[in-house]
Design a protein around this motif. Structure first.
Motif, PDB file in Angstrom:
ATOM      1  N   LYS A  42       0.889  -1.496  -0.285  1.00  0.00           N
ATOM      2  CA  LYS A  42      -0.083  -0.049   0.170  1.00  0.00           C
ATOM      3  C   LYS A  42       0.809   1.327  -0.170  1.00  0.00           C
ATOM      4  CE  LYS A  42      -1.747  -1.208   3.686  1.00  0.00           C
ATOM      5  NZ  LYS A  42      -1.093  -2.471   4.411  1.00  0.00           N
ATOM      6  N   SER A  43       1.786   1.463   0.859  1.00  0.00           N
ATOM      7  CA  SER A  43       2.746   2.525   0.908  1.00  0.00           C
ATOM      8  C   SER A  43       3.675   2.773  -0.093  1.00  0.00           C
ATOM      9  CB  SER A  43       3.526   2.529   2.284  1.00  0.00           C
ATOM     10  OG  SER A  43       2.795   2.440   3.464  1.00  0.00           O
ATOM     11  N   THR A  44       4.085   1.660  -0.718  1.00  0.00           N
ATOM     12  CA  THR A  44       4.746   1.553  -1.993  1.00  0.00           C
ATOM     13  C   THR A  44       4.078   2.196  -3.176  1.00  0.00           C
ATOM     14  OG1 THR A  44       6.050  -0.272  -1.307  1.00  0.00           O
ATOM     15  CG2 THR A  44       6.328   0.279  -3.451  1.00  0.00           C
ATOM     16  N   PHE A 167      -3.057   9.643   1.756  1.00  0.00           N
ATOM     17  CA  PHE A 167      -3.047   9.782   3.078  1.00  0.00           C
ATOM     18  C   PHE A 167      -2.441   8.393   3.314  1.00  0.00           C
ATOM     19  CE2 PHE A 167      -5.501  13.093   5.135  1.00  0.00           C
ATOM     20  CZ  PHE A 167      -6.073  13.655   3.836  1.00  0.00           C
ATOM     21  N   ASP A 168      -1.352   8.268   4.096  1.00  0.00           N
ATOM     22  CA  ASP A 168      -0.797   6.888   4.271  1.00  0.00           C
ATOM     23  C   ASP A 168      -0.670   6.730   5.877  1.00  0.00           C
ATOM     24  OD1 ASP A 168       0.298   4.575   4.266  1.00  0.00           O
ATOM     25  OD2 ASP A 168       2.235   5.051   3.489  1.00  0.00           O
ATOM     26  N   GLU A 169      -1.917   6.025   6.085  1.00  0.00           N
ATOM     27  CA  GLU A 169      -2.225   5.595   7.392  1.00  0.00           C
ATOM     28  C   GLU A 169      -2.254   6.745   8.352  1.00  0.00           C
ATOM     29  OE1 GLU A 169      -0.728   1.901   9.118  1.00  0.00           O
ATOM     30  OE2 GLU A 169      -0.697   0.959   7.213  1.00  0.00           O
ATOM     31  N   PRO A 170      -2.982   7.694   8.147  1.00  0.00           N
ATOM     32  CA  PRO A 170      -2.870   8.925   8.872  1.00  0.00           C
ATOM     33  C   PRO A 170      -3.218   8.836  10.441  1.00  0.00           C
ATOM     34  CG  PRO A 170      -4.717   9.020   7.462  1.00  0.00           C
ATOM     35  CD  PRO A 170      -4.107   7.788   6.964  1.00  0.00           C
TER      36      PRO A 170
END
Ligand code: ADP
Ligand code: MG
Length: 247
Positions: A42-44, A167-170
């Motif tokens: 997901k982050s990648t 948003f990455d796991e905000p």
């Protein structure tokens, strides 16, 4: 109107194939939630969208302009213009600790767009008010709670007038009692039709606020659908197994 189109995007770290033929679109006003277990890519994926990572092959179009087309990147200048249209909010806020809240908000417009303080003052106040932190405009980040830092990070992303927010796991780094204030700000942005892509473990938020859910598993989008499809009628056994661990 299409904001982002990703087509058969691939990315490996060494022989680890982390993104495997990822394809999806984000239309104007969409709130897309990306869910899936840790390590699924997901982050990648988000990092490839804002050029923090280079993909190996595939396409990413932002408002029709290629960030990468058939695995080929355009010039630095073209890349910069494309990613300027996107705002990113990270898990760990990434505020500059030696700058006040106002200075954090004004840094990117000053450096990237050569804006003068007078042009920025009003926007700075407007966005801090939107996230409920106008009274902290001259505070140092170290004096803020985690939830406040993340709301400042959202205001900072808005300062560039982005067409999409990623948003990455905000809320993953926040104490549970502070996640609500951040999710409320994100909900209000969604109500104002801000286009957003949100990697999250907050399933209630995804169900309530997103109009499209992508379930990622081992570098693939295994299943895509409305919240109703994914949460009430998941087709894939892997999706069902994941949801049973988080719901
Ligand atoms: P998620 O955000 O879904 O937890 P990530 O995108 O962070 O997943 O990671 C996907 C996989 O890629 C993981 O196995 C992770 O260890 C690996 N990975 C991520 N970044 C790098 C990197 N810079 N170098 C090598 N491997 C990486
Ligand atoms: Mg991640």
């Amino acid at each position: 109107m299409e904001i982002i189109r990703v087509d058969k995007l691939n990315k490996s770290f060494g022989d680890h194939h982390v993104l495997n033929d990822i394809s999806f679109t984000v239309n104007k006003g969409d709130v897309v939630a990306i869910i899936g277990s840790s390590g699924s890519g997901k982050s990648t994926l988000l990092r490839c969208l804002i050029d923090l990572e280079k993909a190996d092959s595939g396409d990413v179009f932002m408002e029709g302009k290629p960030l990468i087309k058939s695995g080929v990147y355009p010039s630095m200048q073209e890349i910069r213009e494309i990613i300027m249209r996107m705002g990113m909010v990270f898990q760990h806020f990434n505020l500059f600790p030696h700058l006040t809240v106002r200075q954090n908000l004004e840094l990117a417009p000053k450096v990237v767009k050569k804006e003068e303080p007078l042009q920025m003052n009003k926007r700075c106040e407007t966005y801090l008010e939107k996230v409920g932190l106008l009274e902290r405009i001259d505070a140092m980040p170290s004096t803020l709670s985690g939830g406040e830092k993340q709301r400042v990070a959202i205001a900072r992303a808005l300062m560039m007038n982005p067409d999409i927010l990623l948003f990455d796991e905000p809320t993953s780094a926040l104490d549970p009692e502070l996640t609500g204030e951040v999710l409320n700000v994100m909900q209000s942005l969604a109500n104002e039709h801000m286009t957003m892509v949100v990697v999250t473990h907050e399933m209630n938020f995804a169900r309530k606020v997103a109009n499209k859910i992508l379930f990622m598993d081992a570098g693939k989008i295994l299943e895509e659908g409305t919240p109703e499809d994914i949460f009430n009628n998941p087709r894939e056994q892997r999706t069902q197994a994941f949801l049973s661990t988080v719901l």
